[in-house]
Motif scaffolding. Structure first.
Motif, PDB file in Angstrom:
ATOM      1  N   VAL A  83      41.620  23.831  59.488  1.00  0.00           N
ATOM      2  CA  VAL A  83      41.109  24.947  58.698  1.00  0.00           C
ATOM      3  C   VAL A  83      42.265  25.897  58.382  1.00  0.00           C
ATOM      4  O   VAL A  83      42.986  26.307  59.287  1.00  0.00           O
ATOM      5  N   GLU A  84      42.433  26.229  57.114  1.00  0.00           N
ATOM      6  CA  GLU A  84      43.489  27.138  56.668  1.00  0.00           C
ATOM      7  C   GLU A  84      42.879  28.511  56.389  1.00  0.00           C
ATOM      8  O   GLU A  84      42.650  28.869  55.242  1.00  0.00           O
ATOM      9  N   SER A  85      42.586  29.256  57.442  1.00  0.00           N
ATOM     10  CA  SER A  85      42.020  30.590  57.284  1.00  0.00           C
ATOM     11  C   SER A  85      42.387  31.418  58.502  1.00  0.00           C
ATOM     12  O   SER A  85      42.511  30.887  59.607  1.00  0.00           O
TER      13      SER A  85
ATOM     14  N   ARG B 104      35.399  31.081  59.719  1.00  0.00           N
ATOM     15  CA  ARG B 104      35.646  29.799  59.040  1.00  0.00           C
ATOM     16  C   ARG B 104      35.902  28.680  60.054  1.00  0.00           C
ATOM     17  O   ARG B 104      35.471  27.551  59.871  1.00  0.00           O
ATOM     18  N   HIS B 105      36.592  28.990  61.137  1.00  0.00           N
ATOM     19  CA  HIS B 105      36.892  27.997  62.173  1.00  0.00           C
ATOM     20  C   HIS B 105      35.628  27.625  62.947  1.00  0.00           C
ATOM     21  O   HIS B 105      35.400  26.449  63.241  1.00  0.00           O
TER      22      HIS B 105
ATOM     23  N   ASP C  75      40.343  33.828  59.358  1.00  0.00           N
ATOM     24  CA  ASP C  75      39.039  34.360  59.737  1.00  0.00           C
ATOM     25  C   ASP C  75      38.374  33.381  60.699  1.00  0.00           C
ATOM     26  O   ASP C  75      38.084  32.239  60.337  1.00  0.00           O
TER      27      ASP C  75
ATOM     28  N   ASP D 231      38.239  35.830  54.086  1.00  0.00           N
ATOM     29  CA  ASP D 231      39.346  35.051  54.619  1.00  0.00           C
ATOM     30  C   ASP D 231      40.574  35.893  54.957  1.00  0.00           C
ATOM     31  O   ASP D 231      41.596  35.353  55.335  1.00  0.00           O
ATOM     32  N   ASP D 232      40.482  37.199  54.823  1.00  0.00           N
ATOM     33  CA  ASP D 232      41.619  38.051  55.134  1.00  0.00           C
ATOM     34  C   ASP D 232      41.963  38.001  56.619  1.00  0.00           C
ATOM     35  O   ASP D 232      43.117  38.039  56.999  1.00  0.00           O
ATOM     36  N   GLY D 233      40.967  37.917  57.470  1.00  0.00           N
ATOM     37  CA  GLY D 233      41.210  37.799  58.903  1.00  0.00           C
ATOM     38  C   GLY D 233      41.302  39.121  59.631  1.00  0.00           C
ATOM     39  O   GLY D 233      41.426  39.143  60.850  1.00  0.00           O
TER      40      GLY D 233
END
Length: 144
Positions: free
Chosen positions: A68-70, A75-76, A72, A8-10
């Motif tokens: 979505v709270e990410s 995840r979306h 990355d 999830d760091d992106g």
């Protein structure tokens, strides 16, 4: 463990989201909602004039933006794929009828360093099974 980027760091991402887009000539957005048993985030109707040029086709959109709270993109994309998991046959049917079905992702870089969006093999397989293309609009701040 320095140097390891979490899922999830992106990877240097400032913001990202994914949008499933379905464009149809004659199938109304309401019909697509009924076929997929999903409510879209937004729609537009063929001929509507909310833009300077009337819409040439119907549009049905489902987005992860605000859902979505990410940072990355994976995840979306998962959010979209999870919504479609029980509707694979219907999506394949829509693409077989000639409807344009794709996922467009926005990815904005937090800096000019390395990093960028990616997908997992399972996601690529599911997209391929349903005939869904995926693309990114990538924005880099040249002032960083």
């Amino acid at each position: 463990m320095s140097g390891i980027v979490s899922f999830d760091d992106g990877g240097g991402c400032l913001r990202t989201y994914a949008t499933l887009r379905i464009y149809s000539g004659d199938i109304a957005p309401k019909e697509i909602s009924e076929i997929l048993e999903l409510e879209p985030s937004r729609v537009w109707n063929k001929g509507s004039t909310e833009t300077a040029v009337p819409r040439k086709q119907n549009g049905w959109f489902l987005t992860s933006r605000g859902e979505v709270e990410s940072l990355d993109t994976k995840r979306h994309v998962d959010f979209i794929l999870n919504q479609l998991a029980s509707n694979k046959t219907y999506i394949t049917g829509l693409t077989a009828q000639g409807l344009q079905v794709d996922i467009m992702c926005l990815w904005q870089s937090a800096n000019k360093s390395e990093g960028g969006p990616s997908l997992l093999p399972a996601q690529m397989l599911m997209l391929a099974e349903m005939g869904i293309a995926i693309a990114w609009n990538i924005y880099v701040d040249n002032n960083s």
